[in-house]
Design a protein around this motif. Structure first.
Motif, PDB file in Angstrom:
ATOM      1  N   THR A  26       0.961  -1.183  -0.043  1.00 14.16           N
ATOM      2  CA  THR A  26       0.037  -0.060   0.187  1.00 14.16           C
ATOM      3  C   THR A  26       0.882   1.215   0.147  1.00 14.16           C
ATOM      4  O   THR A  26       2.134   1.389   0.485  1.00 14.16           O
ATOM      5  CB  THR A  26      -1.013   0.108   1.290  1.00 14.16           C
ATOM      6  OG1 THR A  26      -0.010   0.116   2.384  1.00 14.16           O
ATOM      7  CG2 THR A  26      -1.960  -1.092   1.194  1.00 14.16           C
ATOM      8  N   ALA A 384      -7.724  -2.009  -1.916  1.00 17.37           N
ATOM      9  CA  ALA A 384      -7.047  -1.066  -0.946  1.00 17.37           C
ATOM     10  C   ALA A 384      -7.745   0.351  -1.007  1.00 17.37           C
ATOM     11  O   ALA A 384      -7.901   1.217   0.072  1.00 17.37           O
ATOM     12  CB  ALA A 384      -5.558  -1.100  -1.378  1.00 17.37           C
ATOM     13  N   ILE A 389      -7.559  -4.250   2.917  1.00 18.82           N
ATOM     14  CA  ILE A 389      -6.330  -4.888   2.867  1.00 18.82           C
ATOM     15  C   ILE A 389      -6.241  -6.244   2.425  1.00 18.82           C
ATOM     16  O   ILE A 389      -6.815  -7.166   3.144  1.00 18.82           O
ATOM     17  CB  ILE A 389      -5.320  -4.451   3.698  1.00 18.82           C
ATOM     18  CG1 ILE A 389      -5.501  -3.266   4.416  1.00 18.82           C
ATOM     19  CG2 ILE A 389      -3.845  -4.745   3.608  1.00 18.82           C
ATOM     20  CD1 ILE A 389      -4.752  -2.178   3.617  1.00 18.82           C
TER      21      ILE A 389
END
Ligand code: PLP
Length: 428
Positions: A26, A384, A389
């Motif tokens: 991320t 995301a 996640i």
């Protein structure tokens, strides 16, 4: 500073200051986390279906685990086990020995990372047998140290450019029916290795993940485990189960190998055993574990007092919150939810799981000869962006896996599944 710029600023500093080889999923930075949720530095909330890559079976900051770590912090943080031992290490070893399958006396050595556990299991097997060869499997992932890389059965990105690797490591085909390798072919593969590459009488160990983790969440069948057990017994080879990712309740039992009907000689564990504190274990037959001489095993931080205290608390949480039952229930919920999503997306050709170790596999137009890594990547990125996640994995990078904390509520899991469904609609 406004919200958007905080993540962006950190991202740009990260690119300047940290090595790109340690790749990051991320582009947002964590500020705090609780159970199965993370909030970034801008206050955005994320549902955590990655659990720190399978480390957080008991969730982020479980109050029992944090309290145990804090209590230990108030006493001492480090003596080095090899200098002055402490009770937590002994208590943890006793409990791990009791929990491992096999009707024989067991002993445990503690380390810090999964790869270190794997390295030490191989060291012990070599000393115990006086042999050098090690057999692992295609698609396997055993870590990023030299021997662990050698054992790993996937070149890019884990091994690219890092060789030469330790010698005497041989890869046999891992059985995956979906990709055309049956249990019989896999056993033949090991036997072929013994004819073509390494004398079984010079083979120290066979190491396998009960469910390949990074390799794509493919479980081996009890029948295959039993066949490997028989092969190892025939040739006096040490049978090692690498339970770094499967261990600590992920598959519905404390260890996945409990479901085999035969016991391995040695087991490696790490990840979820201490709720986020770095620790790993090699648990094995006492007669093997005692073969290396004094000083041959260990490490400055191996089995740290803080991680031992956290690991003991994790074991209490498993019992108090019946997390093994929860692992099975979460697995069923995930498989049902993902099958529902799969019903409207041809790309999803397989939904599979052992306990709460659940994955889907994606193919272009549903064609099994065309693994869809691109769709997988876009799906994880879209999830995301929508606050979920999600991790991918697999030899073809076409598998989406779920490693949600076992302490997550049904409502949160359903919310995560709904985000997955929306993400699919957006990218498919
Ligand atoms: C099965 C298995 N073995 C070993 C490792 C390496 O563990 P670590 O990253 O803690 O060194 C991993 C990590 O993902 C793993 O899944």
């Amino acid at each position: 500073m406004d919200r958007l710029s905080r993540n962006t600023e950190l991202q740009s500093r990260k690119e300047q200051a940290t090595a790109r080889g340690v790749s990051v999923l991320t582009k947002v930075f964590a500020a705090r986390a609780q159970n199965a949720e993370i909030w970034d530095v801008e206050g955005n909330r994320y549902i955590d279906f990655a659990g720190g890559i399978g480390v957080l079976a008991t969730g982020h900051c479980h109050p029992r685990v944090i309290a145990a770590a804090q209590a230990q912090l108030g006493k001492f943080t480090h003596t080095c086990w090899q200098v002055m031992p402490y009770p937590g290490y002994v208590e943890l070893a006793e409990k791990l020995n009791r929990l491992a399958p096999g009707a024989f006396p067991k002993k445990t050595a503690l380390f810090s990372t999964g790869a270190e556990g794997v390295e030490n299991a191989v060291k012990i097997a070599r000393v115990a047998t006086g042999r050098s060869g090690v057999v692992s499997f295609t698609g396997a992932f055993h870590g990023r140290t030299m021997m662990a890389m050698a054992l790993t059965g996937k070149v890019a990105p884990y091994k690219t450019g890092f060789g030469p690797f330790p010698a005497e490591v041989f890869h046999a085909p891992f059985p995956i029916e979906l990709h055309g390798t049956s249990v019989e072919q896999a056993i033949e593969g090991v036997e072929r290795l013994f004819k073509a590459d390494i004398d079984p009488a010079r083979t120290a160990a066979v190491i396998i993940e009960p469910v390949q983790g990074e390799g794509g969440f493919y479980a081996i069948s009890p029948a295959f485990a039993q066949a490997l057990r028989a092969l190892c017994d025939r040739h006096g080879i040490v049978f090692i189960a690498d339970e770094v990712q499967t261990g600590a309740g992920r598959t519905g039992t404390w260890l996945a190998c409990e479901q085999w009907g035969v016991a391995p000689d040695m087991i490696t564990m790490a990840k979820s055993m201490a709720g986020g504190f770095p620790i790993s274990a090699v648990i094995g037959k006492a007669e093997l574990m005692d073969k290396p001489g004094p000083g041959g095993l260990g490490g400055t931080y191996a089995g740290s007092p803080l991680a031992c205290a956290a690991a003991l608390a994790v074991l209490d949480v498993f019992e108090e919150e019946k997390l093994l039952d929860r692992s099975k229930a979460i697995g069923e919920r995930l498989v049902a939810g993902l099958k529902k999503i799969a019903a409207s997306h041809k790309a999803i050709q397989d939904v599979r799981g052992l306990g709460a170790m659940v994955a889907i596999e994606l193919f272009k137009d549903g064609d099994l000869s065309k693994p869809d890594a691109d769709l997988t990547k876009r799906l994880c990125a879209e999830a995301a962006r929508r606050g979920l996640i999600l991790l991918s994995c697999g030899s073809y990078a076409n598998v989406v896996r779920v490693l949600v904390p076992l302490t997550a509520s049904d409502a949160l899991i359903e919310e995560g599944l709904a985000v997955m469904a929306d993400s699919f609609k957006a990218v498919a």
